[in-house]
Structure formats: C-alpha cells, structure tokens
Design a protein around this motif. Structure first.
Motif, mmCIF file in Angstrom:
data_model
loop_
_atom_site.group_PDB
_atom_site.id
_atom_site.type_symbol
_atom_site.label_atom_id
_atom_site.label_comp_id
_atom_site.label_asym_id
_atom_site.label_seq_id
_atom_site.Cartn_x
_atom_site.Cartn_y
_atom_site.Cartn_z
ATOM 1 N N PRO A 924 0.762 -1.365 0.098
ATOM 2 C CA PRO A 924 -0.174 0.003 -0.139
ATOM 3 C C PRO A 924 1.054 1.112 -0.111
ATOM 4 O O PRO A 924 1.806 1.227 0.743
ATOM 5 N N ASP A 925 0.443 2.357 -0.835
ATOM 6 C CA ASP A 925 1.206 3.515 -0.950
ATOM 7 C C ASP A 925 1.285 3.957 0.681
ATOM 8 O O ASP A 925 0.277 4.250 1.133
ATOM 9 N N GLY A 926 2.532 4.429 0.708
ATOM 10 C CA GLY A 926 2.596 5.512 2.181
ATOM 11 C C GLY A 926 2.360 4.568 3.346
ATOM 12 O O GLY A 926 2.548 5.052 4.491
ATOM 13 N N ALA A 927 2.450 2.991 3.013
ATOM 14 C CA ALA A 927 2.754 2.278 4.372
ATOM 15 C C ALA A 927 3.693 2.403 5.258
ATOM 16 O O ALA A 927 4.633 2.641 4.712
ATOM 17 N N TYR A 928 3.624 2.325 6.417
ATOM 18 C CA TYR A 928 4.686 2.576 7.557
ATOM 19 C C TYR A 928 5.256 0.890 8.098
ATOM 20 O O TYR A 928 4.343 0.213 8.209
ATOM 21 N N ALA A 929 6.407 0.914 8.077
ATOM 22 C CA ALA A 929 6.929 -0.447 8.641
ATOM 23 C C ALA A 929 7.280 -0.189 10.022
ATOM 24 O O ALA A 929 7.630 0.777 10.739
ATOM 25 N N VAL A 930 6.522 -1.461 10.718
ATOM 26 C CA VAL A 930 6.543 -1.056 12.304
ATOM 27 C C VAL A 930 7.943 -1.898 12.795
ATOM 28 O O VAL A 930 8.490 -2.519 12.300
ATOM 29 N N ALA A 931 8.504 -1.284 14.065
ATOM 30 C CA ALA A 931 9.370 -2.085 14.503
ATOM 31 C C ALA A 931 9.099 -2.424 16.024
ATOM 32 O O ALA A 931 7.906 -2.252 16.475
ATOM 33 N N GLU A 932 10.022 -2.921 16.626
ATOM 34 C CA GLU A 932 9.740 -3.563 18.056
ATOM 35 C C GLU A 932 9.367 -2.262 19.039
ATOM 36 O O GLU A 932 9.746 -1.139 18.866
ATOM 37 N N GLY A 933 8.504 -2.623 19.899
ATOM 38 C CA GLY A 933 8.185 -1.684 21.121
ATOM 39 C C GLY A 933 7.269 -0.505 20.758
ATOM 40 O O GLY A 933 6.682 -0.629 19.687
ATOM 41 N N VAL A 934 6.889 0.185 21.733
ATOM 42 C CA VAL A 934 5.693 1.465 21.513
ATOM 43 C C VAL A 934 6.510 2.589 21.913
ATOM 44 O O VAL A 934 7.425 2.665 22.854
ATOM 45 N N ASN A 935 5.883 3.728 21.471
ATOM 46 C CA ASN A 935 6.424 5.063 21.789
ATOM 47 C C ASN A 935 5.653 5.525 22.883
ATOM 48 O O ASN A 935 4.817 4.818 23.602
ATOM 49 N N ALA A 936 5.673 6.758 23.464
ATOM 50 C CA ALA A 936 5.503 7.517 24.562
ATOM 51 C C ALA A 936 3.794 7.421 24.516
ATOM 52 O O ALA A 936 3.087 7.512 25.550
ATOM 53 N N ASN A 937 3.286 7.470 23.215
ATOM 54 C CA ASN A 937 1.670 7.508 23.021
ATOM 55 C C ASN A 937 1.363 6.315 23.107
ATOM 56 O O ASN A 937 0.065 5.970 22.640
ATOM 57 N N GLY A 938 2.195 5.118 23.203
ATOM 58 C CA GLY A 938 1.580 3.888 23.210
ATOM 59 C C GLY A 938 1.335 3.161 21.624
ATOM 60 O O GLY A 938 0.669 2.212 21.530
ATOM 61 N N GLN A 939 1.974 3.812 20.739
ATOM 62 C CA GLN A 939 1.933 3.611 19.431
ATOM 63 C C GLN A 939 3.008 2.945 18.954
ATOM 64 O O GLN A 939 3.942 2.790 19.534
ATOM 65 N N ARG A 940 2.878 1.747 17.975
ATOM 66 C CA ARG A 940 3.939 0.815 17.836
ATOM 67 C C ARG A 940 5.106 1.919 17.129
ATOM 68 O O ARG A 940 4.814 2.906 16.399
ATOM 69 N N ASN A 941 6.280 1.428 17.451
ATOM 70 C CA ASN A 941 7.229 2.160 16.732
ATOM 71 C C ASN A 941 7.587 1.872 15.242
ATOM 72 O O ASN A 941 7.097 1.008 14.601
ATOM 73 N N MET A 942 7.943 2.970 14.385
ATOM 74 C CA MET A 942 8.195 3.069 13.128
ATOM 75 C C MET A 942 9.613 2.790 12.775
ATOM 76 O O MET A 942 10.465 3.320 13.307
ATOM 77 N N GLN A 943 10.105 2.121 11.660
ATOM 78 C CA GLN A 943 11.266 2.062 11.121
ATOM 79 C C GLN A 943 11.441 2.417 9.761
ATOM 80 O O GLN A 943 12.478 2.233 9.199
#
Lengths: 1004, 189, 107
Positions: A924-943
């Motif tokens: 999908p266009d613009g899709a994000y790749a997720v990484a391990e762990g979550v950020n301060a807002n509880g969202q998946r980290n991105m890589q």
C-alpha cells in the motif's frame, strides 16, 4: 389586516401590476414593490419561523436589517435560501417560499420548542448534550439538525454567471442618501474621480419618507436634481443596487452589485463583485432604528416605526387599520402622523418619557392622537398576529396591566444607531454618545491607510448626525476633509439647507418597563432570528460571561444572518445593565464584512466551470484527448496518465504501455518539464551554488543530472542540465517545479548575488518536448531522417541541434526509463506536427504513446527517485543514496551548511531501499513499517515507510521504494507493513534498482 | 516543416466586444543593461526603434518594443522574422553581457476590440483601466484572473493581451465570459 | 489587501500582483558558518509589532524583488526600495524615525 392603500406610494407604479407566488399562493404587487411590501399589501403578516423556538414571525424592518422575513427565493437552478424579502425587488413571476418550518408555516411542529422555552436558555445545548459523547453524533445532532436551520441549500448548478470589476477612484461614497449625494456633489465639483454606491434601487435614502425639506423643496426634488447633476459629471460614476460590503486595508473595498436579481434570466451576470481601490472613502450609510425590548415584541405585527412609515409612504401599504406607536423619542411620532394622515387609526402613542412636548408630539396631538407618557408596553396580545397591547407605567415592574388597547399593529422605536460597520471593518474606533444613546465613529481614531492617515470619513446619520438640519453640513465637512487628505481643494458646491421638525432628546430605554421581572424578560426578544432574549443575556452575565464577545458566542446574540443589525446595541445594553457597568466599558463586538451576505457565486466571480482554474495544456493536448487519454493533474497541467484502448481497464493500459515501451518503442509528451535558460559570465558559478553537484565543468554538448536543495539541506528539485555554449546552460526542472525554480533563481540573483553577471529566461512553454523511448527509438528517428543519431555520433548524455524530418529540434539523449531514449524539443507551434510525424513513423516499429503512470513504473523499476514521491521536504539527497551527485570539492552550495547539521548527518536516518513483498503483492502506498516496542503515546514504533509502489508488468510482481532506518545496511532483511484492514504484509529489503542493473538497455 | 500553429488556431468570440486569438507572432526576450549604448544601437539596427521608457511600448510598422522590467525588453515582430532577429541581435551584442532568446512559441496573443474593451479587461486585471490612467503607449504586466498577462492599448478601442501559451484556452474563456452580451458595465463608455 | 509601490516599474501595485518573501536584510551564512550564525540565518525572525522591513516580489508585474518598510500594527508603509542593498536607505530610516520617535532603529 395589512393592505394596500388606495393612493400614494412614491416607489410603486400602479400601472404595472406583477404576479408572484408565496408558498404556492398566487399574489399580486406592483412594479417598484419589494417582496416584503407586496406580501404585506396582500396581508401576509406571518412570513417565517424563528430559528430555535419556531415562533411565528413577520416583518420587523423594511431594509437590510430585517431579521425575520427570510425566504427561499426562486426554484431549481435559481433557488437561493435566506433572501431578505425587504431587499428583494419584486418581479413578474417571482417565486418565494417561507423557511424553517414543518410541515407548514401555519402549523409548525417545531413550535413545541416554544412551549419548553423555559428549558432551552442560552448555553442549553452546550450544557445538555455533552454526555455521553457518542450521543451527539448519533442522536442529538440529527434531531437538532431536523428542527433547526434556515433555508434549503440549492442542489442544482447555479444557472447564472458572475463577474468581478476592478474599479479605482479618488473618493468612494458608500450610501446614496442625501448625505452621500451631498458628499458626492462636493467631491464631484473638485474634479476628483468619484464612485457613489447605493445598495437599494433608489437614491435619496430616508429623507423623502421623513418629510425632509431641502432648500424649501420636498427632498425628492433636490435628490432628483442632485442625481442629474452627478450624472452629468464625467468624473462621477453612480451605481444603484450596489452594496458596500466590506472595507479592507489601504482603501480596498468590496461591493456587491445586484445586476440582474430583479430581471432573472435576461442574460446579464446576476451579480458583479466590485473590487475597489479608493483613495479615501466617505461612509454615508445612514442609521438603523432600534427595537424596544418589551414582552411580546416579536409577535407578527410589531414593527419598527420607521419601517411602518416606509411601507406607508414608499409602497402605500398599511400594516393594519389600528396601529399603536410605542417609543422613547420624538421621531416615532412621524409614523403616527403618517398613518393618521393616511386615514388609519392610531389609538395611542405610548411614550416611555415622562414628557413629550416637542413639535412632533404636539402635531400628533393636534391630529387627535392620544399620547400616553411615562407608559410602557407590558404585553402583546395575539399569536400569529397582534390583536392588542397591554400597558403599564414605565417606572414600575409591570405587575399590573393598567390599560389594554385593541390594535392590529405596533410601531416601536428605541432610537437610532448609526451604521458604523464600514467605518469599523478596518479598525475605525467608536465613541459612545451619551445624549443620543448611540455609538458613533470617533474621528480621532479612523482606519489608517498606507500613508498612516485616516482613509474613512463618516457622513450624515452614519456619523451620528441624525437630524436633517445637521446632515448636509456634516456631509460637506466629511467630503471636504476627504478631498483635503487627497490633496485636492474642495469643489464649489453649495450646502443646501435641509429641514425637518425639531426633536426633543430621547430617553434611553433598554427594557420596558424599567423594573420588568424574569417572566417578562423571558419574552423580550433581542435577536429575533436567533431567538435571544433579555433573559439569555442576563443568564450569561450571571454565569460569568463578562466580555461582550464571549456573551455573543454563548447566547448567539448577533450571530444570525443579519449579524445583529437590530440586536447588538440592545443586547450589549442589557449586558451592561446585568454587569452594572457603563455601556462604553462593555464595548461592542467586532464588525466584520460583509455588511449583508454576498452570494458565494459573486465571491467566486468568473472562476467556475471551464475557467475555474487556469488549466495548462501542452501543444499535443487535443491529440491526447482524441486518443483515449485519462488525465492526471500535475500542478495546473493536465498530463496523460495513460491512453486507454476501447474496453481496456486503466491498469491494463498502463501495463501495456510499459511493456510496449520496454519491448518496442513508446512516445511520451514531456512538454511540461521546466526549461530554464541561464546565461552569463557567472552562470557556471551560479549553477554551482544552486546545484549540489558541479555544473561549471560540464562540457558544451553534454548533459548532467543535477539536484537542488533548499538552504535547509532538503532536496527540492532535480533535472538534467545541458550546457549550450561557453556561458549558457539549459536547466530542466520537474513539471511542477518550473515556475518555483525560476523564481528561486531570480531571488538569489536579485537579492543575494546581484553583482553576478547572470540572466535567466523561463523557456518552459517555448518548446514542446517529446520523448521517444525504447529499443526501436533510434529506428524511429532514423526513419524521419535529417540527423545522425547512431550510437557513436550521438552518445548517452549528449545533446544536439538539428533538423529532424524537417523540424528544427534539439535532441537530448537522456533516459528516465532505462531504455534507449531521445528527448526532442521543438518550438511549441510545431509540437503537434512533430508528435504526429513521430507517431506515424513509429507505427511500423509498434510505437504507442504512454502516459505518466507508465513513466512512473519504469523509473521505479530502475530505482530512479521522483521529487514529491521519494521527497517530502524532509529528505536529503544523502537519504536517497545520491551522495555521488553531491560535490565534495565545492566550498559551498545552497543546502550544504544545512546538511552538516547533526540531525541531517546522523547515521540512523531513514534511507532509500527497494522493497519486495514476499507474496508478490503491491505494497500500500505510504504504508509504514513497524518496529519493536511502542512510543510514549502507546503507538507501535516505526522504522520506515513506502514512498513509491507499483505493479511491475516487466517483473510481474509488486515493487516498491521506501525509506528505512539503516536500510542500505539491512539488505535481505524482512520487515512488516500493517495494512488499513488490520492485516500485515511482509517485504524484503532489496536494492532499489529492480531492472537492468548494469544499464545495458539505455547504452546501446 | 509544418506551418506554425498558434495555441488556439485563431479562435474568436463576439460578445459586446470582439475577442480574437492572433498569431503566431514573433516575440523575443532581450535581457541586459537596456540603458547601455550597445543595446540601444543593436535595437536601432535590428528593430529600427529606440529603447522604450519605463512601462512604455513603441510600435512602428507592425513591430513593437516593450519595456518589461529594468533589464528586460520584449520585441514583437512577424513570426517568420524572429529567428533572423535573434541571430542579428546576438551578433550585434557579441561580447556584451545580454540574453536574447526567441519566446514566440511560449506565448499566446489576444486582442479585445470594441467600445467596451477596457471594461472586459477591468473585469480580470487589478489595474486602473480608465482612459485617464491607462492610455496608448503603455504596457502593463499584471494578472488576468489567475494567470500572468501583459496588456496594452493597441488601438483606439482595442486592447492586446499576451499570456502564456499553455493557458491560452483559459484566457480565451476568461475574455469570452467577460465580453458576453449583457455584461456591459458602462463606466468607461 | 495592501498596496505597495514597486520601485522598479513604478506601479502602485495591488497585493494581488505581489508575492511576499518574509524578512528583509538577512545575512546569508553558508558552509563553514557556526551553528549560532546558521540558526539565526535560517530561523530567527524579528516579528515586531511596529516597523518591519520585508521582501516583496512584483510577481505578476516586472518580476523584481523589492523591499518595503512597513508598520505591522497600522500597516502604514514608510517606503519601498530596490533589493540590491544590505541596509535600508538613510533617508528612509530618517523618515521612519521622524514618524516613530520611539522606534529603536533597524538593529
């Protein structure tokens, strides 16, 4: 009942009867009527329902200030909601319908709201519907939407056309009453260029209705003479039906001319929006009468005294056989006298003042009219129409009704407020006039123009000069002051003597009776259209809303389509009383343009349909259109996205175009590419600053791909640069970047390196540019003949001038597809002919045209970046592994310092890689790749994220490019991209060059 | 070689004014120190005209020279003569820091003629087009609605307008709409 | 809708013909500049309530950039001048000072 009087009516022509319809009923009026006067003459007292309580409402006013009598005007493609019947000129066949009621005007279910009015005070919605949150969207709002609202929005396309007109003048006079005309005469005589605007169809304003005598003659005579004189002046332009809508910075004014509202379908533009630049402005916008706040003041039949006088004098319409006048001033007696002299009954004038001994009250008494001083209205009898009035002492609390008078109409007057809107729009300040109980323009604090001096001068009633005797002098002074500010001597214009009966001072009355309790205050309307009552303002004050701006928004006072023309002053007086503060300390809300609503169509002007925006077409546009094109907007350009064959799906067309180009030969319209000529002894040095790589050492006859960055270091544009001769370069930019990059070049040359000898010229549109791409490209060119395009004499990244098939061309051997490719520039007026010649010559080689999507797929297969896909204003060339195009030798270039910042040179930036899904699908266009762990807002980290993604028909799988953290070091690694539907797709990190890694195909 | 075609092939519209796309017309951009003797002489030699004053346009025998900015002139001449004029100017200005380039094909040219011509333009351009403020001999670069334009009075009741070629259709639409019957404003007439 | 006189072509131009360009008289710091200098050049802007020097381009006119001295509060225009200078003209500075005695000057 209200009816047409047997004689009189200065604006109507009884020999011209007109037919119209209201709620399907056929009615008659006369030429010169407004819709309001015609409805009233036909005894249509009930004209609408209020916004919140659905109270029955009739006419209150006779002009732009009318809050109640709004109608859906016209039908179908000429339907317009919320039209004020008071400013709608009657024409034959007019169709109007009342608004905001269901099922009918007479019987409206929403009126039940009125029964629970006690429980729907200001802020009710805020307080009630906040919990539970979900209920607002699904329960409360749909119900409220059903019961609230004004007219219906039209669904058909507007049948009319609109236009602008840019006008310039020394002096703009807004308002064509006697003050405006006098100001125009003074200015006209000075030779200044004068433009005079009047919002109605008639000159002269109220003076004729008020019986003003000018130089011993009836006002109408002087008005006719004045208009004739002005008409004869070449330096004066007069426009009726043109409303001064707003005053803006430096004397800019918008005015809305109703050209054909009264003659729909006659071929003229419906409205014309005047965009005026005036040296100085005289606002002669008059004054608006204030209602009185008494219980029941919204029952149909309660009208402004001045409006009733207008209906009687201008249109010979009687509001009823028996009219009671209630007032705090002398002016309203004019209405009593007018009605009496028209043969109608005026049982009494109710005057809140203790005494009424002025000339007008005496004249009324002489006609046999009873004057009850010190008296107030405590109640109005009747529901959909006034049937009587109940009285009590003004000084009391209204506990007991002392008298009841049967009547069909009530004329009220609470004094006058100057129309200060246009004075105030651009920052003019007001001062409170205690004696006249009104805000008037403060001449010491006018709106300031570009020279730092005042540019608006208020005149006549708009300046607080309410009495006829003051108006002419005041207007003369205003015009003279404006002329002086323009550096012009005032012209020789006499100051006529205007006279009317003297008036005794008014008594400020903000509530009637003075000590009215909560039950009465709940029935005293301030804002008719939005159903705001005295009790609502008092509630707001009790709840801590001390600022008038906050109170306005909490109660919605003055926020209806009439913008509080009647309610503002009464409302803020009520607030001042409740806060126990003086009125000037409470202040006014902000006056904002437009003065009365302007149709969206007028604001849009000519910009609709085919000329909504400047579409840019290449010389081959029509050919594309005739060959199954699907367009893609690129800036204002329209470029072919692909060419569909009959019954071919878009994706199939793209795939076919890619494969045909890779296997045979394709033809691309590349005319939109920016082409900027840069010439001069310092041109090389200049380009070395602009591009990240070196351009000064490019050899004439050669091309080089270059990158441009912003000073921040981010990639801004790219393209191929060709060196033409010793001091001339031709810079290609992206299609969307041509104008921007040309402006960018000029900015640096004009503002930073102005001593460098460089000239630029934007030649983007001088040439049509056609790319012939694919293994057979050379054969196609050879078949046209005229130039040697063989591999030896015309190498990759060369350019040559010549005659190809007789066309004067410049050919660049460059490639954005990885194929053998020639880009041919030809003067635009030969573009179509060359295109057709190439297309014809290409047929034997299987040539097909291809569009931008095939171009994108092919460049992605080759791993070429695209500005706007791989870049988004935060991406550096280094992020895209384009270090090879960044000079290490150059001391400086635009963006170099920015790229040296720690964040931009950090090793963990996201970098360009290729991405291949494990299942072969398209990411999908613009899709994000997720990484391990979550950020301060509880969202998946991105890589990382996808920047370009396509189906590759060449490789028969999905291919993509993306920016991934440490990407180039992670070849072969698999990362996961969640999809909107909750599933995820895995992709492998690969080299972004998917096809012909060695570049064998383009180097043949 | 094919015959050169203007952007709209000579489209015309008749409302209360007549709108015509004309051309192709030869047009050259000349950038340089326009106050210099070199450019003055080159212009005299090639065009037979002097360097125009600020915002002026000089016209003689179907050729014009227009002031576009302090370092830019626009030369207008028959289309077929443009390439030769470029060459002659380039030769005359050899060794001088200047830029001469043919922009004939980058432009579309329109005329609006009739008594209301000024009004048609005044609906589109934020410029004082009254006879007192804008007369023959002046060229004004401005915008026509949403696109760039240069306008001048090319006759008693005729305005000429130059726009970019790609927006020729848009400009034709603008002018035709503004000149549509019933749209007379009546302020300059 | 401001009106500014283009010092190049002399047109008293409607804002519709102009394009704004932010603060005037910024000094460029390129490669080799300190972090502080580069930060100031890229990001620090004055945003005063009062006298301000701005860049404007007569984008739909002669295409030239010019500079304007303007009061951001009253929108009074003190003057416009060509962009090929690193400092406003002295007579303009004097005129502004005469009109705004409290003004602290350009630095």
């Amino acid at each position: 009942m209200s009816t047409r009087l047997a004689s009189g009516g200065r604006l109507i022509d009884r020999s011209k009867a007109l037919e119209f319809s209201f709620n399907g009923k056929r009615l008659r009026g006369y030429s010169g009527d407004t819709l309001a006067s015609a409805l009233l003459a036909e005894d249509q007292m009930l004209l609408g329902r209020s916004f919140k309580y659905h109270r029955p409402r009739g006419l209150v006013a006779s002009g732009a200030e009318e809050p109640n009598a709004l109608v859906n005007l016209g039908t179908g493609a000429r339907l317009e909601p919320n039209q004020r019947s008071t400013t709608t000129e009657l024409f034959d066949g007019l169709t109007a319908a009342s608004q905001n009621h269901w099922p009918s005007l007479d019987f409206d279910i929403g009126a039940l709201n009125g029964l629970v009015a006690k429980f729907l005070p200001a802020g009710f919605y805020y307080k009630t519907f906040i919990h539970p949150r979900a209920a607002w969207k699904h329960l409360f709002e749909p119900v409220i939407r059903q019961s609230a609202g004004l007219g219906r929005a039209p669904v058909e396309r507007d049948a009319d056309r609109y236009e602008y007109f840019y006008a310039f003048c020394d002096l703009l006079v807004i308002g064509g009453g006697i003050a405006g005309l006098q100001a125009a005469l003074v200015a006209g005589a000075s030779g200044a260029r004068v433009l005079v605007l009047e919002q109605t169809a008639h000159w002269g304003g109220r003076a004729p209705v008020d019986g003003v005598q000018i130089d011993g003659q009836p006002a109408d005579d002087w008005i006719n003479n004045a208009v004739q004189t002005l008409d004869g002046m070449e330096n004066v332009t007069l426009r009726t039906r043109t409303m001064g809508a707003g005053v803006y910075d430096h004397g800019y004014v918008l005015a809305d001319e109703k050209v054909a509202d009264h003659t729909p379908g006659d071929g003229r533009p419906r409205h014309r929006l005047w965009r005026i630049r005036a040296g100085r402005i005289v606002t002669a916008t008059g004054a608006i009468e204030r209602p009185l706040a008494f219980a029941g003041n919204d029952v149909p039949g309660v009208m402004l005294a001045s409006a009733m006088r207008d209906y009687a004098v201008n249109w010979a319409v009687s509001p009823g056989d028996r009219t009671v006048v209630v007032t705090n001033n002398d002016d309203a007696y004019r209405t009593a006298i007018t009605l009496k002299q028209a043969g109608l009954a005026v049982p009494a004038v109710i005057d809140a003042r203790a005494q009424a001994d002025g000339a007008l009250p005496q004249a009324a008494r002489a006609l046999g009219i009873t004057v009850l001083t010190g008296t107030a209205v405590v109640g109005v009898k009747g529901g959909k129409r006034v049937s009587g009035v109940q009285l009590c002492p003004q000084a009391g609390e209204g506990g007991a009704v002392t008298q009841e008078i049967a009547c069909e109409a009530i004329a009220m007057s609470g004094g006058w407020s100057p129309v200060v809107h246009l004075w105030s729009h651009c920052g003019g300040k007001l001062s409170w006039d205690e004696a006249a109980a009104m805000f008037r323009p403060d001449p010491a604090r006018p709106p300031l123009g570009d020279d730092g001096t005042g540019f608006v001068f208020a005149a006549g009633s708009a300046n607080g000069a309410l009495m006829a005797g003051e108006v002419m002098g005041d207007a003369t002074v205003a015009a003279s002051a404006a002329l002086q500010a323009l550096g012009r001597p005032a012209g020789e214009a006499p100051v006529p003597e205007a006279r009317s009966e003297a008036e005794a001072p008014l008594l400020p009355v903000w509530i009637m009776p003075q000590g009215a309790g909560p039950d009465l205050r709940m029935k005293m309307w301030l804002d008719y259209q939005n159903d705001v009552k005295v009790s609502d303002v008092q509630l707001a004050a009790r709840e801590g809303y001390e600022s008038v701006e906050h109170t306005k928004r909490y109660t919605t006072l003055g926020m209806a389509t009439d913008q509080g023309k009647l309610s503002n002053i009464n409302g803020l007086a009520a607030l001042a009383n409740a806060l126990n503060a003086p009125i000037p300390q409470v202040g006014t809300t902000t006056f904002r343009p437009p003065y009365t609503p302007v149709p969206i169509g007028a604001l849009a002007g000519e910009a609709r349909g085919d000329i909504f925006q400047p579409l840019r077409r290449t010389p081959m546009h029509d050919w594309h259109a005739a060959h199954g094109v699907e367009w893609e907007p690129v800036g204002h350009w329209r470029r072919p996205y692909c060419y569909r064959q009959p019954d071919e799906a878009t994706s199939a067309a793209v795939n076919r175009e890619v494969l045909n180009t890779r296997e045979k030969v394709g033809l691309l319209d590349a005319s939109t590419l920016g082409k900027i000529l840069v010439k001069g002894p310092d041109a090389g040095r200049f380009l070395d600053m602009l591009y990240t790589n070196m351009m000064s050492n490019l050899k004439p006859g050669k091309c080089r791909y270059g990158l441009m960055c912003s000073e921040n270091g981010f990639l801004s544009d790219d393209g191929v640069v060709a060196r033409i001769d010793e001091d001339t370069w031709l810079c290609h930019t992206t299609s969307g970047g041509a104008d921007r990059i040309h402006a960018w070049m000029e900015d640096w040359l004009q503002c930073e390196w102005w001593d460098w000898k460089v000239y630029t010229a934007n030649l983007t549109e001088q040439y049509a540019q056609i790319a012939v791409v694919g293994p057979k490209a050379r054969a196609v060119l050879e078949s046209l003949g005229g130039m040697d395009v063989c591999a030896e004499s015309f190498k990759f990244m060369d350019w040559q001038d010549g005659a190809l098939g007789g066309f004067p061309v410049r050919i660049f051997r460059i490639s954005f597809s990885g194929e053998l490719s020639y880009e041919i520039a030809v003067p635009a007026s030969h573009g179509l002919a060359l295109w057709e010649a190439l297309h014809a010559a290409g047929q034997e080689f299987g040539m097909m045209p291809y569009g931008t999507e095939a171009l994108h797929v092919m460049r992605a297969e080759k791993g070429f970046v695209m500005i706007g896909d791989e870049t988004d204003g935060t991406v550096t060339p280094q992020d895209l592994n384009l270090n090879w195009a960044i000079s290490k030798k150059k001391e400086d270039f635009l963006g170099k310092r920015g790229q040296q910042r720690s964040h931009l040179s950090a090793p963990d930036r996201w970098k360009l890689v290729g991405l291949e899904t494990l299942d072969g699908s398209v990411l999908p266009d613009g899709a994000y790749a997720v990484a391990e762990g979550v950020n301060a807002n509880g969202q998946r980290n991105m890589q990382g994220r996808v920047t370009s993604t396509y189906w590759s028909p060449t490789l028969r799988k999905g291919i993509a490019m993306g920016l991934v953290k440490h990407g180039p070091e992670r070849m072969g690694e698999e990362i996961e991209f969640p999809k909107p539907d909750g599933s995820a797709v895995k992709a492998r990190i690969v080299d972004p060059v998917f096809y012909d890694k060695e570049g064998e195909k383009q180097n043949v | 070689m094919s015959e050169p075609v203007s952007a709209l092939g000579g489209a015309a519209y008749e409302g209360f004014c007549k709108v015509r796309e004309i051309g192709p017309l030869g047009m050259l951009t000349l950038r340089g120190n326009i106050a210099s003797q070199a450019i003055g002489k080159a212009l005299k030699d090639v065009m037979g005209m002097d360097v125009p004053e600020r915002r002026a346009i000089l016209t003689e025998g179907g050729r014009s020279v227009a002031w576009m900015s302090p370092d830019e002139l626009q030369l207008i001449l028959p289309y077929a003569e443009a390439p030769a004029a470029v060459a002659r100017l380039a030769e005359a200005l050899a060794g001088v820091h200047a830029l001469v380039v043919d922009v004939s094909d980058a432009r579309a040219v329109f005329t609006v003629s009739g008594a209301g011509a000024r009004e048609v333009l005044a609906k589109l351009c934020p410029v004082d087009l009254s006879p007192a403020a804008f007369g023959p001999g002046e060229i004004r670069r401005t915008r026509a609605a949403q696109t760039a334009a240069a306008i001048w009075m090319s006759g008693e009741a005729e305005v000429s307008l130059i726009a970019f070629r790609s927006v020729a259709g848009y400009v034709m639409g603008l002018l035709s709409t503004a000149a549509a019957p019933g749209g007379e404003v009546g302020v300059f007439a | 809708m401001l009106i500014l006189t283009c010092p190049y072509c002399g047109v008293r131009a409607e804002e519709a013909e102009l394009a704004p360009g932010g603060e005037a008289h910024l000094k460029r710091f390129g490669a080799g500049a300190s972090d502080e200098d580069f930060e100031g050049y890229m990001f620090a802007r004055k945003n005063p309530k009062g006298v301000h020097f701005e860049r404007w381009r007569h984008a739909y006119g002669c295409g030239k950039w010019f500079l304007a001295a303007r009061c951001t509060a009253t929108l009074e225009v003190f003057g416009t001048y060509p962009a090929q200078t690193t400092r406003p003209p002295a007579d303009l500075l004097a005129a502004i000072k005469a009109k705004r005695p409290q003004w602290e000057g350009i630095e």
